[in-house]
Design a protein around this motif. Structure first.
Motif, PDB file in Angstrom:
ATOM      1  N   LEU A 139       0.941  -1.093  -0.033  1.00 22.22           N
ATOM      2  CA  LEU A 139       0.043  -0.040  -0.065  1.00 22.22           C
ATOM      3  C   LEU A 139       0.977   1.250  -0.009  1.00 22.22           C
ATOM      4  CD1 LEU A 139      -3.067   0.916   0.252  1.00 22.22           C
ATOM      5  CD2 LEU A 139      -2.685   0.964   2.599  1.00 22.22           C
ATOM      6  N   SER A 140       0.905   2.106  -1.070  1.00 20.95           N
ATOM      7  CA  SER A 140       1.523   3.424  -1.052  1.00 20.95           C
ATOM      8  C   SER A 140       0.523   4.491  -0.900  1.00 20.95           C
ATOM      9  CB  SER A 140       2.285   3.210  -2.781  1.00 20.95           C
ATOM     10  OG  SER A 140       1.265   3.571  -3.613  1.00 20.95           O
ATOM     11  N   PRO A 141       1.216   5.628  -0.796  1.00 21.11           N
ATOM     12  CA  PRO A 141       0.551   7.119  -0.544  1.00 21.11           C
ATOM     13  C   PRO A 141       0.134   7.395  -1.877  1.00 21.11           C
ATOM     14  CG  PRO A 141       3.070   7.358  -0.471  1.00 21.11           C
ATOM     15  CD  PRO A 141       2.869   5.898  -0.519  1.00 21.11           C
ATOM     16  N   TYR A 142      -0.701   8.486  -1.896  1.00 19.44           N
ATOM     17  CA  TYR A 142      -1.127   8.995  -3.075  1.00 19.44           C
ATOM     18  C   TYR A 142      -0.035   9.948  -3.547  1.00 19.44           C
ATOM     19  CZ  TYR A 142      -5.996   8.048  -2.395  1.00 19.44           C
ATOM     20  OH  TYR A 142      -7.260   7.397  -2.084  1.00 19.44           O
ATOM     21  N   ASN A 144      -2.463  10.181   3.416  1.00 19.38           N
ATOM     22  CA  ASN A 144      -1.155  10.227   3.392  1.00 19.38           C
ATOM     23  C   ASN A 144      -0.307  10.597   4.755  1.00 19.38           C
ATOM     24  OD1 ASN A 144      -1.136   9.684   0.287  1.00 19.38           O
ATOM     25  ND2 ASN A 144       0.079  11.456   0.064  1.00 19.38           N
ATOM     26  N   TYR A 145      -0.884  11.330   5.232  1.00 25.73           N
ATOM     27  CA  TYR A 145      -0.407  11.692   6.823  1.00 25.73           C
ATOM     28  C   TYR A 145      -0.475  10.475   7.572  1.00 25.73           C
ATOM     29  CZ  TYR A 145       0.283  13.749  11.396  1.00 25.73           C
ATOM     30  OH  TYR A 145       0.708  14.068  12.544  1.00 25.73           O
ATOM     31  N   THR A 146      -1.528   9.621   7.544  1.00 24.91           N
ATOM     32  CA  THR A 146      -1.779   8.537   8.674  1.00 24.91           C
ATOM     33  C   THR A 146      -0.606   7.600   8.014  1.00 24.91           C
ATOM     34  OG1 THR A 146      -4.026   8.957   8.797  1.00 24.91           O
ATOM     35  CG2 THR A 146      -3.162   6.839   9.177  1.00 24.91           C
ATOM     36  N   HIS A 147      -0.638   7.387   6.474  1.00 23.40           N
ATOM     37  CA  HIS A 147       0.444   6.356   5.899  1.00 23.40           C
ATOM     38  C   HIS A 147       1.825   6.755   6.515  1.00 23.40           C
ATOM     39  CE1 HIS A 147       2.757   4.306   3.111  1.00 23.40           C
ATOM     40  NE2 HIS A 147       1.789   3.772   2.510  1.00 23.40           N
TER      41      HIS A 147
END
Length: 204
Positions: free
Chosen positions: A64-67, A91-94
Motif C-alpha cells: 500500500l503506497s501513498p497518493y 498520506n499523513y496517516t500512512h
C-alpha cells in the motif's frame, strides 16, 4: 551498496537484503525482491494484509503506497496546515505509520557508526557487517528493556535524517501483480481507506 529492509511496528527488522549496487534503481530492487522469492526468501503478506511502501513504488496487492502529488512526509506537515481532504489525511496517516522504518534506520546508524563510513572491505564482508548489525539490533530490542536508543527513537516525532511476524501457514499469500484489474482494485481500496479515515477525523 543498497539495503532493502522491512520492519514490524515494534521496530524489529523482519527482512534484510544487501548486496545491490548503490546506483541500482530502488523500484527494480523491490520488484526483483518480491518476484524472486525462492532466492530472496521475502515474506509476502497474507491476502488483505499490506506492507506500507514509499511513494516511489506501485500501489498493488500486498503493498500500500501513498497518493502521489499530495503532501506525504511528516516534515511537510510541520508548521503547516493540518491534512486537508481524504488524500492528505490518508498520506499523513500512512507516513506516520511507515515512519517506523526510518526510525529503525536511525537507531542502526546511531548504534553502528561503521554503517556511516564503511571501510573499503570487499563486498562480501560489507554485506555480513550490515546483516550482523541488523541481527544485533533485533537481539537488543528483544532482550534489553530500557535501551536508550530504542527509547529515544520510539518517539514518532524524533528528528530523522532524509533518507518478524510469520504468516500463518493456512493463510493465502499475496501474489505480486501489476495487471490493470489489480491496480484498479488497489486504487479503489486506497480511496475507500482514505474516505474512512476522513470520516473518522470528521464525523458527521
Amino acid at each position: 551498496m543498497n539495503i532493502t529492509c522491512a520492519c514490524s511496528f515494534d521496530m524489529k527488522f523482519t527482512f534484510v537484503m544487501v548486496g545491490w549496487e548503490g546506483t541500482t534503481n530502488d523500484s527494480r530492487i523491490f520488484w526483483e525482491t518480491i518476484t524472486n522469492r525462492e532466492q530472496t526468501k521475502f515474506p509476502m503478506p497474507p491476502v488483505r494484509k499490506y506492507y506500507l511502501i514509499g511513494p516511489g513504488y506501485t500501489n498493488m496487492p500486498g503493498f500500500l503506497s501513498p497518493y502521489r502529488g499530495e503532501r506525504y512526509h511528516l516534515r511537510d506537515y510541520m508548521g503547516a496546515t493540518s491534512p486537508q481532504g481524504p488524500e492528505e489525511i490518508f498520506n499523513y496517516t500512512h507516513s506516520l505509520q511507515r515512519n517506523v522504518i526510518e526510525r529503525c534506520f536511525g537507531i542502526l546508524k546511531a548504534r553502528f557508526p561503521i554503517l556511516r563510513d564503511m571501510p573499503p572491505y570487499d563486498l562480501k564482508r560489507q554485506k555480513y557487517i550490515v546483516l550482523s548489525c541488523c541481527v544485533i539490533h533485533n537481539f537488543i530490542k528483544m532482550c534489553k528493556d530500557g535501551d536508550s536508543l530504542f527509547i529515544h527513537y520510539a518517539d514518532e516525532n524524533v528528528e530523522l535524517e532524509d533518507d518478524e511476524t510469520t504468516p500463518n501457514e493456512s493463510e493465502e499469500l499475496v501474489t505480486p501483480s501489476v495487471s490493470q484489474s489489480e491496480l484498479r482494485r488497489m486504487a479503489e481500496f486506497q480511496d475507500l481507506l482514505a474516505k474512512r479515515l476522513r470520516e473518522r477525523q470528521n464525523p458527521q
